[in-house]
Enzyme design. Sequence first.
Site, PDB file in Angstrom:
ATOM      1  N   HIS A   1       0.974  -1.160  -0.090  1.00  0.00           N
ATOM      2  CA  HIS A   1       0.086  -0.082  -0.301  1.00  0.00           C
ATOM      3  C   HIS A   1       0.701   1.293  -0.097  1.00  0.00           C
ATOM      4  O   HIS A   1       0.469   2.225  -0.962  1.00  0.00           O
ATOM      5  CB  HIS A   1      -0.924   0.071   1.402  1.00  0.00           C
ATOM      6  CG  HIS A   1      -1.884  -1.187   1.320  1.00  0.00           C
ATOM      7  ND1 HIS A   1      -2.123  -1.839   2.301  1.00  0.00           N
ATOM      8  CD2 HIS A   1      -2.821  -1.587   0.386  1.00  0.00           C
ATOM      9  CE1 HIS A   1      -2.801  -2.434   2.383  1.00  0.00           C
ATOM     10  NE2 HIS A   1      -3.432  -2.622   1.077  1.00  0.00           N
TER      11      HIS A   1
ATOM     12  N   LYS B   1     -15.479  -8.746   4.278  1.00  0.00           N
ATOM     13  CA  LYS B   1     -14.384  -9.154   5.233  1.00  0.00           C
ATOM     14  C   LYS B   1     -14.763  -8.535   6.636  1.00  0.00           C
ATOM     15  O   LYS B   1     -15.337  -7.270   6.471  1.00  0.00           O
ATOM     16  CB  LYS B   1     -12.975  -8.478   4.820  1.00  0.00           C
ATOM     17  CG  LYS B   1     -12.496  -8.831   3.446  1.00  0.00           C
ATOM     18  CD  LYS B   1     -11.281  -8.033   3.176  1.00  0.00           C
ATOM     19  CE  LYS B   1     -10.773  -8.143   1.698  1.00  0.00           C
ATOM     20  NZ  LYS B   1      -9.882  -7.013   1.357  1.00  0.00           N
TER      21      LYS B   1
ATOM     22  N   ARG C   1      -2.278  -6.142  -8.310  1.00  0.00           N
ATOM     23  CA  ARG C   1      -1.139  -7.104  -8.447  1.00  0.00           C
ATOM     24  C   ARG C   1      -0.671  -7.891  -9.367  1.00  0.00           C
ATOM     25  O   ARG C   1      -0.011  -8.286 -10.064  1.00  0.00           O
ATOM     26  CB  ARG C   1      -1.268  -7.830  -6.748  1.00  0.00           C
ATOM     27  CG  ARG C   1      -1.023  -6.929  -5.615  1.00  0.00           C
ATOM     28  CD  ARG C   1      -1.568  -7.470  -4.242  1.00  0.00           C
ATOM     29  NE  ARG C   1      -2.876  -7.734  -4.354  1.00  0.00           N
ATOM     30  CZ  ARG C   1      -3.815  -7.969  -3.271  1.00  0.00           C
ATOM     31  NH1 ARG C   1      -3.224  -8.270  -2.140  1.00  0.00           N
ATOM     32  NH2 ARG C   1      -4.876  -8.389  -3.685  1.00  0.00           N
TER      33      ARG C   1
ATOM     34  N   SER D   1      -2.903  -7.782   3.016  1.00  0.00           N
ATOM     35  CA  SER D   1      -3.201  -7.497   4.359  1.00  0.00           C
ATOM     36  C   SER D   1      -3.637  -9.108   5.102  1.00  0.00           C
ATOM     37  O   SER D   1      -3.355  -9.355   6.150  1.00  0.00           O
ATOM     38  CB  SER D   1      -4.079  -6.424   4.720  1.00  0.00           C
ATOM     39  OG  SER D   1      -3.741  -5.072   4.224  1.00  0.00           O
TER      40      SER D   1
HETATM   41  O1  PNS Z   1      -8.460  -2.913   0.188  1.00  0.00           O
HETATM   42  P1  PNS Z   1      -9.807  -3.347  -0.319  1.00  0.00           P
HETATM   43  O2  PNS Z   1     -10.505  -4.270   0.551  1.00  0.00           O
HETATM   44  O3  PNS Z   1      -9.528  -4.165  -1.734  1.00  0.00           O
HETATM   45  O4  PNS Z   1     -10.629  -2.175  -0.697  1.00  0.00           O
HETATM   46  C1  PNS Z   1     -12.082  -2.354  -1.312  1.00  0.00           C
HETATM   47  C2  PNS Z   1     -12.886  -0.972  -1.295  1.00  0.00           C
HETATM   48  C3  PNS Z   1     -13.077  -0.449   0.026  1.00  0.00           C
HETATM   49  C4  PNS Z   1     -12.240  -0.091  -2.568  1.00  0.00           C
HETATM   50  C5  PNS Z   1     -14.280  -1.162  -1.909  1.00  0.00           C
HETATM   51  O5  PNS Z   1     -14.641  -2.495  -1.209  1.00  0.00           O
HETATM   52  C6  PNS Z   1     -15.210  -0.082  -2.042  1.00  0.00           C
HETATM   53  O6  PNS Z   1     -14.996   0.622  -2.847  1.00  0.00           O
HETATM   54  N1  PNS Z   1     -16.205  -0.104  -0.870  1.00  0.00           N
HETATM   55  C7  PNS Z   1     -17.126   0.724  -0.619  1.00  0.00           C
HETATM   56  C8  PNS Z   1     -18.601   0.407  -1.374  1.00  0.00           C
HETATM   57  C9  PNS Z   1     -18.640   0.607  -2.820  1.00  0.00           C
HETATM   58  O7  PNS Z   1     -18.471   1.728  -3.368  1.00  0.00           O
HETATM   59  N2  PNS Z   1     -18.314  -0.796  -3.582  1.00  0.00           N
HETATM   60  C10 PNS Z   1     -18.054  -0.629  -4.945  1.00  0.00           C
HETATM   61  C11 PNS Z   1     -19.145  -0.502  -5.695  1.00  0.00           C
HETATM   62  S1  PNS Z   1     -18.853  -1.691  -7.228  1.00  0.00           S
END
Ligand code: PNS
Length: 165
Positions: A17, A42, A91, A129
């Site tokens: 990150h 999660k 990744r 993570s």
């Molecule tokens: O670190 P991560 O878990 O890969 O992050 C995922 C994240 C937080 C970017 C994603 O889950 C997100 O944007 N969550 C907020 C809800 C949302 O907007 N979902 C996407 C709609 S397609």
Amino acid sequence: MITAIYPGSFDPITFGHLDIIKRSVRVVDELIVGVVFSHNAKNALFSVDERVRMIEEVTKDLEHVKVVPFRGLLIDFAKDMKADVIIRGLRAITDFEYELQMSQTNHRLHAEIETMFLTTSVEYSYLSSSVVKEVAKFGGDVSQFVPEISAMELRKKMKQKGECK
Ligand code: PNS
């Protein structure tokens, strides 16, 4: 002036990150690290405040970076922050399907905000993570995967949960 959001769970922040953050600040004017409150798939190990604090600590010497927690849709948060772009790290090919779906959905929801991808530096391409938490859970040394603050907080958390020595 380009404002970018780098969103994620950051549970906890890893060197992967941090690498994306450092490379992003070189190409945008302002970077907002968006820390999601909860994640559908999660359960976060760390509270959002703990995750924000760890990111603030490891980015304290970087200019034009701020850390902001968010709830709800990423695209709404990006609009509220007047962001031009969302940055995500890629990744491996396994990330691609989810990232493509997310970026296309976000684009349908609000086409003014683009998603841009940075490919992870090779030395961090295996890192997540979740894997770090797994190593920490069984008392493994995570110092090569995460900044010192994350390693320390992981040790504390695992002790509290009775997961390791
Ligand atoms: O670190 P991560 O878990 O890969 O992050 C995922 C994240 C937080 C970017 C994603 O889950 C997100 O944007 N969550 C907020 C809800 C949302 O907007 N979902 C996407 C709609 S397609």
